[in-house]
Design an enzyme around this catalytic site. Structure first.
Site, mmCIF file in Angstrom:
data_model
loop_
_atom_site.group_PDB
_atom_site.id
_atom_site.type_symbol
_atom_site.label_atom_id
_atom_site.label_comp_id
_atom_site.label_asym_id
_atom_site.label_seq_id
_atom_site.Cartn_x
_atom_site.Cartn_y
_atom_site.Cartn_z
ATOM 1 N N LYS A 150 0.832 -1.223 0.000
ATOM 2 C CA LYS A 150 0.000 0.000 0.000
ATOM 3 C C LYS A 150 0.863 1.268 0.000
ATOM 4 C CE LYS A 150 -2.199 -1.238 3.802
ATOM 5 N NZ LYS A 150 -1.718 -2.590 4.129
ATOM 6 N N ARG B 275 -9.608 0.053 8.933
ATOM 7 C CA ARG B 275 -9.206 -1.327 9.197
ATOM 8 C C ARG B 275 -10.288 -2.109 9.935
ATOM 9 N NH1 ARG B 275 -3.302 -0.399 8.899
ATOM 10 N NH2 ARG B 275 -2.238 -2.397 9.017
ATOM 11 N N ARG C 278 11.358 -6.594 4.524
ATOM 12 C CA ARG C 278 11.291 -5.184 4.912
ATOM 13 C C ARG C 278 11.859 -4.984 6.318
ATOM 14 N NH1 ARG C 278 5.469 -2.323 4.758
ATOM 15 N NH2 ARG C 278 5.203 -3.212 6.826
ATOM 16 N N ARG D 196 11.624 -1.732 11.541
ATOM 17 C CA ARG D 196 10.326 -1.824 12.228
ATOM 18 C C ARG D 196 10.257 -3.108 13.026
ATOM 19 N NH1 ARG D 196 5.305 -0.453 8.319
ATOM 20 N NH2 ARG D 196 4.286 -1.763 9.874
ATOM 21 N N ARG E 288 -0.619 -10.178 12.787
ATOM 22 C CA ARG E 288 -1.152 -9.059 11.990
ATOM 23 C C ARG E 288 -2.010 -9.585 10.844
ATOM 24 N NH1 ARG E 288 4.323 -6.362 10.702
ATOM 25 N NH2 ARG E 288 3.176 -4.980 9.295
HETATM 26 P P1 ADP Z 1 1.032 -2.684 7.615
HETATM 27 O O1 ADP Z 1 -0.055 -2.394 6.633
HETATM 28 O O2 ADP Z 1 2.269 -3.229 6.974
HETATM 29 O O3 ADP Z 1 0.570 -3.518 8.789
HETATM 30 P P2 ADP Z 1 0.830 -0.033 8.792
HETATM 31 O O4 ADP Z 1 1.935 0.939 8.799
HETATM 32 O O5 ADP Z 1 -0.382 0.302 7.979
HETATM 33 O O6 ADP Z 1 1.529 -1.340 8.255
HETATM 34 O O7 ADP Z 1 0.336 -0.347 10.292
HETATM 35 C C1 ADP Z 1 1.240 -0.708 11.315
HETATM 36 C C2 ADP Z 1 0.464 -0.943 12.611
HETATM 37 O O8 ADP Z 1 -0.149 0.298 13.035
HETATM 38 C C3 ADP Z 1 -0.699 -1.949 12.552
HETATM 39 O O9 ADP Z 1 -0.270 -3.276 12.744
HETATM 40 C C4 ADP Z 1 -1.602 -1.439 13.699
HETATM 41 O O10 ADP Z 1 -1.131 -1.853 14.949
HETATM 42 C C5 ADP Z 1 -1.440 0.070 13.637
HETATM 43 N N1 ADP Z 1 -2.483 0.695 12.785
HETATM 44 C C6 ADP Z 1 -2.266 1.331 11.596
HETATM 45 N N2 ADP Z 1 -3.431 1.770 11.085
HETATM 46 C C7 ADP Z 1 -4.412 1.418 11.950
HETATM 47 C C8 ADP Z 1 -5.825 1.556 11.981
HETATM 48 N N3 ADP Z 1 -6.485 2.159 10.970
HETATM 49 N N4 ADP Z 1 -6.513 1.058 13.038
HETATM 50 C C9 ADP Z 1 -5.876 0.462 14.033
HETATM 51 N N5 ADP Z 1 -4.552 0.269 14.080
HETATM 52 C C10 ADP Z 1 -3.801 0.738 13.060
#
Ligand code: ADP
Length: 191
Positions: free
Chosen positions: A14, A89, A128, A134, A146
């Protein structure tokens, strides 16, 4: 206004693909993951709270991320549109986003869903993790959690948006430029 959700499981690409859409359509990028990581690095109280969830591979509570998105949107009233990346999400987040966008008179145009096989997701995230630093990308059990959380809480959004006629499936396997071309073709049909 062109408002789009870029959707997909962790590791679907994404963030990478958002870059292409931003430069092609001059949109603002709203990545909840990026905003949260920024809060964590500045050690704000929001960041300290969020870290507890992120480090376990769990979702940060809906109320926190909805409030963050609302503030970011309100602080950029001149935006030509937004790419929401990593948000929504959960169904509650999607309902809140619909309300926010309707209030602005610019409902969501579409949800672009990057579809990637599970083993490929795991391989990409571990790779990554070696370069991004991370912590949530460096541990296989956190990565698996996740993906599990995605399947349970986030995948139901596919139904939510297809019921609204806004779901567009995009093949997220293959090379980065080919995937970007597929996305851009899909967005062009929405305009
Ligand atoms: P990825 O899509 O690779 O998991 P992100 O950077 O989008 O990476 O998200 C990293 C973490 O941040 C998620 O695993 C979650 O814990 C938190 N997070 C991100 N966006 C949301 C959201 N919209 N609602 C709840 N938690 C979120």
């Amino acid at each position: 206004m062109l408002n789009l959700v870029l959707f997909g499981p962790p590791g679907a690409g994404k963030g990478t693909q958002a870059e292409f859409l931003i430069s092609t359509y001059h949109l603002n990028h709203l990545s909840t993951g990026e905003i949260l990581r920024n809060e964590i690095s500045r050690q704000t109280s929001l960041g300290n709270q969020a870290k507890k969830y992120i480090d376990k591979g769990e979702l940060v509570p809906d109320s926190v991320v909805i409030c963050m998105i609302r503030q970011k949107m309100e602080s950029t009233p001149e935006a030509k549109g937004f790419i929401f990346d990593g948000f929504p999400r959960t169904v509650d987040q999607a309902v809140a986003l619909d309300k926010l966008l309707i209030k602005q008179g610019a409902p969501l145009k579409g949800m672009l869903s990057l579809e990637v096989e599970e083993q490929e997701l795991i391989d990409r995230l571990l790779k990554r993790g070696l370069i991004s630093g991370r912590s949530d990308d460096q541990d296989l059990s956190i990565i698996k959690n996740r993906i599990e959380v995605y399947n349970q809480k986030t995948a139901p959004l596919i139904r939510y948006y297809s019921d609204q006629g806004k779901y567009y499936s995009i093949n997220g396997m293959g090379n980065i430029e080919d995937i970007a071309d597929r996305l851009i073709k899909a967005v062009d049909t929405l305009q």
